[in-house]
Design a protein around this motif. Structure first.
Motif, PDB file in Angstrom:
ATOM      1  N   ILE A   1       0.755  -1.082   0.134  1.00 56.25           N
ATOM      2  CA  ILE A   1       0.044   0.147  -0.046  1.00 56.25           C
ATOM      3  C   ILE A   1       0.946   1.230  -0.134  1.00 56.25           C
ATOM      4  CG2 ILE A   1      -1.780   1.231   1.411  1.00 56.25           C
ATOM      5  CD1 ILE A   1      -2.410  -1.587   2.529  1.00 56.25           C
ATOM      6  N   ALA A   2       0.813   1.934  -1.075  1.00 58.06           N
ATOM      7  CA  ALA A   2       1.443   3.164  -1.061  1.00 58.06           C
ATOM      8  C   ALA A   2       0.965   4.235  -0.187  1.00 58.06           C
ATOM      9  CB  ALA A   2       1.405   3.524  -2.559  1.00 58.06           C
ATOM     10  N   ASN A   3       1.799   5.374  -0.048  1.00 55.54           N
ATOM     11  CA  ASN A   3       1.172   6.503   1.013  1.00 55.54           C
ATOM     12  C   ASN A   3      -0.051   7.088   0.412  1.00 55.54           C
ATOM     13  OD1 ASN A   3       3.470   6.320   2.369  1.00 55.54           O
ATOM     14  ND2 ASN A   3       4.820   7.602   1.551  1.00 55.54           N
ATOM     15  N   ASN A   4      -0.203   6.883  -1.001  1.00 54.99           N
ATOM     16  CA  ASN A   4      -1.310   7.600  -1.501  1.00 54.99           C
ATOM     17  C   ASN A   4      -2.757   6.640  -1.459  1.00 54.99           C
ATOM     18  OD1 ASN A   4      -0.929   5.817  -3.587  1.00 54.99           O
ATOM     19  ND2 ASN A   4      -0.634   7.676  -4.848  1.00 54.99           N
TER      20      ASN A   4
ATOM     21  N   SER B   1       8.360   0.249  -5.689  1.00 57.30           N
ATOM     22  CA  SER B   1       6.971   0.119  -6.240  1.00 57.30           C
ATOM     23  C   SER B   1       5.792   1.326  -5.527  1.00 57.30           C
ATOM     24  CB  SER B   1       6.072  -1.284  -5.812  1.00 57.30           C
ATOM     25  OG  SER B   1       6.768  -2.193  -6.839  1.00 57.30           O
ATOM     26  N   ASN B   2       5.916   1.424  -3.999  1.00 56.48           N
ATOM     27  CA  ASN B   2       5.081   2.169  -3.566  1.00 56.48           C
ATOM     28  C   ASN B   2       5.510   3.591  -3.915  1.00 56.48           C
ATOM     29  OD1 ASN B   2       3.610   0.545  -2.381  1.00 56.48           O
ATOM     30  ND2 ASN B   2       4.719   0.267  -0.463  1.00 56.48           N
ATOM     31  N   GLU B   3       6.794   3.790  -4.027  1.00 55.95           N
ATOM     32  CA  GLU B   3       7.302   5.268  -4.314  1.00 55.95           C
ATOM     33  C   GLU B   3       6.965   5.572  -5.667  1.00 55.95           C
ATOM     34  OE1 GLU B   3      11.809   7.170  -5.140  1.00 55.95           O
ATOM     35  OE2 GLU B   3      11.562   5.752  -3.622  1.00 55.95           O
ATOM     36  N   MET B   4       7.040   4.771  -6.732  1.00 52.65           N
ATOM     37  CA  MET B   4       6.647   4.993  -8.270  1.00 52.65           C
ATOM     38  C   MET B   4       4.976   5.374  -8.089  1.00 52.65           C
ATOM     39  SD  MET B   4       8.611   2.385 -10.457  1.00 52.65           S
ATOM     40  CE  MET B   4       7.852   0.747  -9.764  1.00 52.65           C
ATOM     41  N   MET B   5       4.280   4.573  -7.251  1.00 53.12           N
ATOM     42  CA  MET B   5       2.620   5.119  -7.181  1.00 53.12           C
ATOM     43  C   MET B   5       2.414   6.459  -6.708  1.00 53.12           C
ATOM     44  SD  MET B   5       0.821   2.327  -8.455  1.00 53.12           S
ATOM     45  CE  MET B   5       2.394   1.932  -9.629  1.00 53.12           C
ATOM     46  N   ASP B   6       2.991   6.670  -5.782  1.00 53.12           N
ATOM     47  CA  ASP B   6       3.049   7.876  -5.111  1.00 53.12           C
ATOM     48  C   ASP B   6       3.561   9.074  -6.321  1.00 53.12           C
ATOM     49  OD1 ASP B   6       2.010   6.964  -2.700  1.00 53.12           O
ATOM     50  OD2 ASP B   6       3.972   7.055  -2.042  1.00 53.12           O
ATOM     51  N   TRP B   7       4.459   8.680  -6.941  1.00 53.01           N
ATOM     52  CA  TRP B   7       5.012   9.895  -8.041  1.00 53.01           C
ATOM     53  C   TRP B   7       4.021   9.767  -9.096  1.00 53.01           C
ATOM     54  CZ3 TRP B   7       6.408   9.212 -13.003  1.00 53.01           C
ATOM     55  CH2 TRP B   7       6.946  10.220 -13.818  1.00 53.01           C
TER      56      TRP B   7
ATOM     57  N   LEU C   1       0.563  12.653 -12.735  1.00 53.24           N
ATOM     58  CA  LEU C   1      -0.505  12.689 -13.315  1.00 53.24           C
ATOM     59  C   LEU C   1      -1.568  13.558 -12.959  1.00 53.24           C
ATOM     60  CD1 LEU C   1      -0.663   8.996 -14.195  1.00 53.24           C
ATOM     61  CD2 LEU C   1       0.122  10.662 -15.768  1.00 53.24           C
ATOM     62  N   GLY C   2      -1.190  13.995 -11.494  1.00 61.78           N
ATOM     63  CA  GLY C   2      -2.476  14.986 -11.062  1.00 61.78           C
ATOM     64  C   GLY C   2      -3.899  14.298 -10.717  1.00 61.78           C
ATOM     65  N   VAL C   3      -3.749  12.933 -10.882  1.00 62.74           N
ATOM     66  CA  VAL C   3      -4.896  11.943 -10.677  1.00 62.74           C
ATOM     67  C   VAL C   3      -5.017  11.337  -9.073  1.00 62.74           C
ATOM     68  CG1 VAL C   3      -6.374   9.836 -11.344  1.00 62.74           C
ATOM     69  CG2 VAL C   3      -4.980  11.397 -12.984  1.00 62.74           C
ATOM     70  N   PRO C   4      -5.742  11.742  -8.060  1.00 61.32           N
ATOM     71  CA  PRO C   4      -5.821  11.356  -6.869  1.00 61.32           C
ATOM     72  C   PRO C   4      -6.047   9.645  -6.920  1.00 61.32           C
ATOM     73  CG  PRO C   4      -7.123  13.485  -7.177  1.00 61.32           C
ATOM     74  CD  PRO C   4      -7.042  12.866  -8.384  1.00 61.32           C
ATOM     75  N   GLY C   5      -5.585   8.940  -5.968  1.00 59.20           N
ATOM     76  CA  GLY C   5      -5.881   7.585  -5.617  1.00 59.20           C
ATOM     77  C   GLY C   5      -5.537   6.783  -7.107  1.00 59.20           C
ATOM     78  N   PHE C   6      -4.541   7.322  -7.903  1.00 61.00           N
ATOM     79  CA  PHE C   6      -4.020   6.572  -9.119  1.00 61.00           C
ATOM     80  C   PHE C   6      -4.189   5.344  -9.018  1.00 61.00           C
ATOM     81  CE2 PHE C   6      -0.639   4.863 -11.334  1.00 61.00           C
ATOM     82  CZ  PHE C   6      -0.946   4.977 -12.666  1.00 61.00           C
TER      83      PHE C   6
END
Length: 71
Positions: free
Chosen positions: A29-32, A55-61, A66-71
């Protein structure tokens, strides 16, 4: 055995993964809040950390980029 899969939201089919076989899986689970499932071969857990460490860092980035919340 036939398995049917239906996507509830529009999604690029090339981003779908079918893992057919015997795998171990860990949920991350990423921070976002984005949840990903990382699959690896049983008995090869030592490869998990070097393979998926960012992986988590990439999801947050991606969310930020992209500016899409909860990407």
């Amino acid at each position: 055995r036939t398995v049917r899969y239906e996507m509830k939201q529009v999604h690029s089919s090339y981003l779908v993964m079918l893992a057919i076989g015997m795998y171990d899986v860990k949920e991350m689970i990423a921070n976002n809040g984005v949840v990903t499932y990382q699959y690896y071969y049983p008995g090869e857990e030592e490869r998990f950390e070097p393979t998926y460490q960012y992986s988590n860092e990439m999801m947050d980035w991606l969310e930020e980029e992209l500016g899409v919340p909860g990407f």
